[in-house]
Design a protein around this motif. Structure first.
Motif, mmCIF file in Angstrom:
data_model
loop_
_atom_site.group_PDB
_atom_site.id
_atom_site.type_symbol
_atom_site.label_atom_id
_atom_site.label_comp_id
_atom_site.label_asym_id
_atom_site.label_seq_id
_atom_site.Cartn_x
_atom_site.Cartn_y
_atom_site.Cartn_z
ATOM 1 N N UNK A 189 0.553 -1.238 -0.413
ATOM 2 C CA UNK A 189 -0.248 0.264 0.214
ATOM 3 C C UNK A 189 0.759 1.316 -0.437
ATOM 4 N N UNK A 190 2.187 1.106 0.590
ATOM 5 C CA UNK A 190 2.889 2.582 0.490
ATOM 6 C C UNK A 190 4.186 2.181 -0.377
ATOM 7 N N UNK A 191 4.431 4.326 -1.053
ATOM 8 C CA UNK A 191 4.520 3.844 -2.523
ATOM 9 C C UNK A 191 6.484 3.740 -2.033
ATOM 10 N N UNK A 192 7.195 2.871 -2.487
ATOM 11 C CA UNK A 192 8.404 2.663 -2.605
ATOM 12 C C UNK A 192 9.269 3.114 -3.349
ATOM 13 N N UNK A 193 10.290 3.123 -3.538
ATOM 14 C CA UNK A 193 11.235 4.068 -4.630
ATOM 15 C C UNK A 193 12.379 2.363 -4.909
ATOM 16 N N UNK A 194 12.205 2.408 -6.404
ATOM 17 C CA UNK A 194 13.181 1.408 -7.196
ATOM 18 C C UNK A 194 14.371 2.223 -7.280
ATOM 19 N N UNK A 195 14.199 3.190 -8.024
ATOM 20 C CA UNK A 195 15.530 4.189 -7.856
ATOM 21 C C UNK A 195 15.458 5.644 -8.153
ATOM 22 N N UNK A 196 16.527 6.362 -8.146
ATOM 23 C CA UNK A 196 16.050 7.918 -7.960
ATOM 24 C C UNK A 196 17.628 8.152 -8.567
ATOM 25 N N UNK A 197 17.330 9.559 -9.992
ATOM 26 C CA UNK A 197 18.735 10.296 -10.110
ATOM 27 C C UNK A 197 18.143 11.671 -10.599
ATOM 28 N N UNK A 198 19.728 11.858 -10.908
ATOM 29 C CA UNK A 198 18.552 13.654 -11.652
ATOM 30 C C UNK A 198 19.137 13.697 -12.773
ATOM 31 N N UNK A 199 18.252 13.405 -13.717
ATOM 32 C CA UNK A 199 18.438 13.866 -15.394
ATOM 33 C C UNK A 199 19.059 15.684 -15.707
ATOM 34 N N UNK A 200 20.248 16.254 -15.516
ATOM 35 C CA UNK A 200 20.491 17.805 -15.671
ATOM 36 C C UNK A 200 19.700 17.731 -16.936
ATOM 37 N N UNK A 201 19.918 17.536 -18.012
ATOM 38 C CA UNK A 201 19.483 17.788 -19.882
ATOM 39 C C UNK A 201 17.482 18.646 -19.019
ATOM 40 N N UNK A 202 17.360 17.149 -18.136
ATOM 41 C CA UNK A 202 15.969 18.220 -18.584
ATOM 42 C C UNK A 202 15.287 18.304 -16.881
ATOM 43 N N UNK A 203 16.016 18.801 -16.447
ATOM 44 C CA UNK A 203 16.639 19.365 -15.266
ATOM 45 C C UNK A 203 15.047 18.790 -14.124
#
Length: 152
Positions: A32-46
């Motif tokens: 039921x809870x939102x959990x992340x699998x991955x995260x990153x910063x996309x510099x070209x799209x900011x």
């Protein structure tokens, strides 16, 4: 010094039962809870891009999040995810955000969010200008109905 009076005797059977209950609680929260699998910063799209364990992808511009608005691309790229997937963290900025809060659109404290909303209301656009002129030709913004029913 106070000692807790334990209701159950510590036995292998009781320990196994508690472990099973903890695993079940974890499975239920995962469902039921939102959990992340991955995260990153996309510099070209900011954008900060978060892939959720349910397959959904959530992203937001750093300017929306308290503490990230003035961060450099290098600082934004230094984001990490704990094994639980319940939050994201920037060590160099000392900033944490919970995944459920981000998905719900909470990017900071109440005062931060209020300021964000106030700034959004100040934005001008051709559509906003056109609507204001159209309302002006009709006599301005319609008055709110101020009648009160005193019979009830």
């Amino acid at each position: 010094m106070t000692f807790r009076n334990w209701d159950k005797e510590l036995t292998e059977e009781n320990l196994q039962e508690q472990i099973a209950q903890a695993k079940q609680a974890w499975k239920e929260s995962e469902a039921i809870e939102h959990r992340a699998e991955s995260v990153h910063y996309n510099e070209s799209d900011n954008l900060i891009i978060i892939k959720l364990k349910n397959g959904a992808i959530f992203s937001f511009p750093p300017r929306l999040a308290q503490g990230l608005e003035g961060a450099s691309p290098k600082q934004l790229a230094d984001v990490w995810l704990p094994p639980s997937g319940s939050s994201i963290h920037w060590e160099s900025l000392d900033i944490d955000f919970g995944i459920p809060e981000l998905v719900a659109g909470i990017f900071g404290t109440k005062s931060w969010m209020a300021e964000l909303g106030r700034k959004g209301g100040e934005v001008t656009s051709s559509a906003k200008t056109t609507a204001a002129r159209k309302n002006g030709k009709k006599g301005g913004r319609p008055k709110k109905n101020a009648t009160i029913n005193l019979e009830n």
